[in-house]
Design an enzyme around this catalytic site. Sequence first.
Site, PDB file in Angstrom:
ATOM      1  N   GLY A   1       0.881  -1.264   0.055  1.00 44.61           N
ATOM      2  CA  GLY A   1      -0.023   0.089   0.015  1.00 44.61           C
ATOM      3  C   GLY A   1       0.682   1.183  -0.040  1.00 44.61           C
TER       4      GLY A   1
ATOM      5  N   GLU B   1       4.516  -6.262   2.084  1.00 41.51           N
ATOM      6  CA  GLU B   1       4.566  -6.722   0.909  1.00 41.51           C
ATOM      7  C   GLU B   1       4.156  -5.621  -0.233  1.00 41.51           C
ATOM      8  OE1 GLU B   1       1.712  -9.775   2.056  1.00 41.51           O
ATOM      9  OE2 GLU B   1      -0.148  -8.876   1.269  1.00 41.51           O
TER      10      GLU B   1
ATOM     11  N   GLY C   1       4.051  -3.535  -3.788  1.00 44.77           N
ATOM     12  CA  GLY C   1       3.810  -3.726  -5.007  1.00 44.77           C
ATOM     13  C   GLY C   1       4.395  -2.544  -5.714  1.00 44.77           C
ATOM     14  N   ARG C   2       3.289  -1.410  -5.860  1.00 46.66           N
ATOM     15  CA  ARG C   2       3.574  -0.366  -6.443  1.00 46.66           C
ATOM     16  C   ARG C   2       4.892   0.650  -6.281  1.00 46.66           C
ATOM     17  NH1 ARG C   2      -1.026   2.816  -7.617  1.00 46.66           N
ATOM     18  NH2 ARG C   2      -2.000   1.423  -5.976  1.00 46.66           N
TER      19      ARG C   2
ATOM     20  N   CYS D   1     -13.528   2.393 -27.896  1.00 47.19           N
ATOM     21  CA  CYS D   1     -14.805   2.771 -28.018  1.00 47.19           C
ATOM     22  C   CYS D   1     -15.461   2.821 -26.769  1.00 47.19           C
ATOM     23  CB  CYS D   1     -15.532   1.900 -28.922  1.00 47.19           C
ATOM     24  SG  CYS D   1     -16.733   2.332 -29.793  1.00 47.19           S
ATOM     25  N   GLU D   2     -15.038   3.917 -25.589  1.00 46.28           N
ATOM     26  CA  GLU D   2     -15.728   4.060 -24.427  1.00 46.28           C
ATOM     27  C   GLU D   2     -15.244   5.729 -24.010  1.00 46.28           C
ATOM     28  OE1 GLU D   2     -16.877   2.206 -21.738  1.00 46.28           O
ATOM     29  OE2 GLU D   2     -16.574   0.052 -22.904  1.00 46.28           O
TER      30      GLU D   2
ATOM     31  N   TYR E   1       0.754  -1.894 -12.069  1.00 40.40           N
ATOM     32  CA  TYR E   1      -0.743  -2.014 -12.437  1.00 40.40           C
ATOM     33  C   TYR E   1      -1.149  -1.491 -13.863  1.00 40.40           C
ATOM     34  CZ  TYR E   1      -1.011  -3.249  -7.445  1.00 40.40           C
ATOM     35  OH  TYR E   1      -0.668  -3.510  -6.323  1.00 40.40           O
TER      36      TYR E   1
END
Length: 876
Positions: free
Chosen positions: A716, A752, A754-755, A822-823, A852
Site C-alpha cells: 500500500g 508486501e 507492489g506499487r 470505444c468508451e 498496475y
Amino acid sequence: MSAAASAPESASGGWIVLKFGGTSVSRRHRWDTIGRLAKRRAEETGGRVLVVVSALSGVTNELAAIADGAADAAGRVEALERRHRDFAAELGLDAEAVLGRRLAALRGLLEDPRAAARPLDWQAEVLAQGELLSSTLGVAYLQAQGLDFAWMDARDWLAALPRQPNQSEWSQRLSVTCQAQADDGWRARFAAQPGRMLLTQGFIARHADGGTAILGRGGSDTSAAYFGALLGAVRVEIWTDVPGMFSANPREVPDARLLTRLDYYEAQEIATTGAKVLHPRSIKPCRDSGVPMAILDTERPELPGTSIDGSAEPVPGVKAISRRNGIVLVSMEGIGMWQQVGFLADVFERFRRHGLSVDLIGTAETNVTVSLDPSENLVNTDVLAALSADLAEICRVKVIAPCAAITLVGRGMRSLLHKLSDVWAAFGRERVHMISQSSNDLNLTFVIDEADADGLLPELHAALIDSGAMPVAEAAVFGPRWRELEGRFRPRPVPWWHAPAMRARLRELAAAGTPRYVYHLPTVRERARQLKAVAAVDRRFYAIKANPHPAILRTVVEEGFGLECVSLAELRHVFAVLPELDPGRVLFTPSFAPRQEYAEAFALGVNVTLDNVEALQRWPEIFRGRRVWLRIDLGHGAGHHQKVVTGGKASKFGLSLARVDEFVDAARALGMVITGLHAHMGSGVDDPGHWRLMGDELAGFARRIGTVAILDIGGGLPIAYSDDEEPFDLDAWAASLAEVRAVHPAFDLVVEPGRFLVAECGVLLARATQVVEKDGVRRVGLDAGMNALVRPALYDAWHDIANLDRLDEPADAVFDVVGPICESSDVFGRRRHLPAATAPDDLMLIADAGAYGHAMASTYNLRALPAEDVIDGPAD
Ligand code: LLP
C-alpha cells in the site's frame, strides 16, 4: 506570469497605484522597499505612481480607543506622540520639523470643544491622524533619499457619497462609500500635481460638509481602489505581508495553494468569505472601471502574488475553501407560513429594526433559518435577546451559536456537485445546520457547530484536490503551496527518462512498435534498496500483481525480496521464471479462490494466507494440520481511491474481527497452526502512521492466539504521481515501524509492497495518431488506450504525460489526451499542458506506469496487448 517582476501591460505612461499597510510602513527598511518599488514602477510604466499608506501598525486601534472616549486619552496621545517621534529618529529625520505641526493638531483634538460630546465628525478627525502622520513621515524620508515624491491630502481627492437610504449617521461618517468616477477636470487637476510620485493616505475622504470622513475597516485597500478607478490606473497593487490569496488559510492548511490569478467576482467572494488579505469592499471600484489589481508580498516581491482582473479565461472549479467563525443562526418556525402573505417581510423588518444584515437564508415550508455574520454585524447577546423577543411575536425562534460557515468558492459550483462526494462524506460526520448555494453560482456554504469545524479544513482541501473539484494542475490559477514557499516541501526527483541517453534509448525501442511498456531496472533496485534500509522490517515480499515481468521478478528476488502471489497462475509463473526459488520465500494471499488453488499452493510448499472460516468448514481436508497465516480485516481502510480500499465492512477481504475467535477454534479443531497474521487495508496510502496502527492492532490479536510469530502489515505504500504530491516519507514510515518493533519485539514484521517498487520504473510509450479540435477542446489521440493502461479510466488516476519528441519545447498548449477505444472513459488526462506543436506520429510517454499497467491491460476492442521491454544499467 510574475506581476512583480515584469513590466505592467501598459508601458505607455498612466498611473499605477501602490498601497502599503501598517506593517509595511512601520520599519525603516520597509520604507526603503516602498521607495524602491515606486521608483521601479515609475520607470517600468513610464508613468506616475501614487502610493497610498496606512497608519503605523497599532495606531488606528489607539486612535479608535481615544475616539471612543477612553479614560486615559491624554496618556494615549502622549504615547502616540513618542512612538512617532522615535520612528522619525529611526528614519534619521528631525521629528519636530517634520511632525511638529501634525502632533500639535493631534493634541489639539483633545482640547477641541467637541471632545466632550465626541460627535462623529470629531471622531473621524481623530481617526484620520494616524495616516496623516505616517504619510508625512514617509514622504519626508523618501524625499531625503532623493526620490521625486510629493505629499497630498487624500481628502482633497476622495469625496464621500451623499447619504444612502437606510444608512446610519455612523456609517455616513465612519464607514463611507466614495465616488469612483472622475470627470476630465478631476483627472487634469490630479495630473497637475507636482512630483513624479505622490504619497497619500488610505482610510480617509472628504465628507460632504467639508469635514473628514472615514472609509471604515480595510479602508486603505479601498482608498487605493478608488484612486485606481478614478485615475483609470494601469494597475492597483496591494502590498502586504503575505504572498497573496490562498486556496485556504495557510495557517490551518499548509498545503493551501497560492491563487495566482482570479477574476473580480471570485476574488470578491474569497475576500468576503475568509481571506483577510484584501478588503472585499475594495474590489468593486476596480471591477467597475476594469482596473486590474494585484496582491503582492512586501518582503518577497519576487513571488507572483495574486492578480485579479476581468480578462482571464474562466477556469471552472473550486478555487478556495474558507471558514468563518462566530456565525449565529436564527431559526424561525411558523406553521403554514408560506400561506401567509408578508411573513418574510415581517421577519426581515425585525432584523432591520435591530440593524442586522442577514447573510445566508434557508427556507422550508414551516421554517426560515438565517445566518448573521459577526464581521458585518454587531451581534451581541443584548441584540440577540431583543431580536428574539421581537421575532417571538410572529414565530418560534431558536438561536444556534457559535457556528462556523465553511464555504467553497469557485466558478460553476452547480456543475461540480458530482465531484464533491468526498466533501459531502466529510460533512456527513458533522451536524450540518444549513447548506446554502449562492445565486451567482460562486459559492456553496455549509454551516456547522464551531467545535466540529476544527481540523476539518485540511481534510476538505485534500478531498477537493483528490476529487478533481479543485483543479490545482491549472497553472494559470494555482501557484505554489504555502509549505513550498516556506521551504517545507520535498519535490519529486527528476525521472530517469528525462536523461538524454534514456530518451534516445526509448525512441529506439519505440521504433519496434507502440504501444510499448519500458521498465528501467535500476529504478526498481533503488526502490528495493530503500526498503531494505528500513531496519524495523524483518521480511519483504513483492506483490507481483503490480508487475509480473520476469526481469522485474528476478531483480527484486536478487535484492532479497520474497514474492507475494494472489492466484495459482501467479504462483506457477513465479516458479517458471525462478525454478530455484525457495517456496518459503513465496506467499500466497488469495481472495475467494477455488479449492484447487489452496491445494496446489500447499503442495508447492509456499506460505498460505486464509481469510475466512467457511473455507475451513467446507474443505477441512485441505487445511487439516496446515500452518497458515490469517488475514484479518481490521475494520478501517484507506487508499488513493475508493476502489482500492480493502478494509471495512464494504470490502470483500479479510476475516471480520468479530469472527477471529471462531476461526481460531475451527483451526485448532483441525490441528492447524496460525503462524502469521496478515492485513492489507488499501493501496496508495499517504499516511505513514497507517502501518503502525495495523502493527499494533495485529500484535494484540497475535498475543491472544499465542502461536503467531509474524505480523504482515501488507503493502500500500504510495508514490507521487504528480508534481503536486511529495515523495512518500520513508523516514517517517521507518520511524513508526521502529516503534512497533520496539513495543512488540516478539514478532517479526513483514511488508508486501507492489506499487512502491515498480511504479516509477515503467513508462508507456505510444504514438500520437491524430490531433483534433472539437468545440474548443483540442485532443491528441494515442495508439494506446484504456486497454493498455486502465488506471485513469478506472480510478481517475493521474499519470504525467509528456511528448518525448518535444520534451525541450515549452508545454504551452492544453490538450485532452485520449485513446482509440470505444468508451468515453478512454481518456489518459484532461487539460494537459503539452507543446503546441504536438502532432501525429509524435512519440508520447505516460509516466509512472510500471505498477498496475501492463498487468491490468486487456485486449478490449481486440487491440493487442502492449509490448514490453526492459532497460538495465545506466548506459544500456
Ligand atoms: N498485498 C495485498 C494483499 C494486496 O492486495 C495488494 C494490492 C498489495 C499487497 C500491494 O499493494 P501496493 O503496495 O501495490 O499498493 N490496481 C490498483 C491497485 C490495487 C492493489 C491491489 N492489491 C491501482 O492501480 O492503483
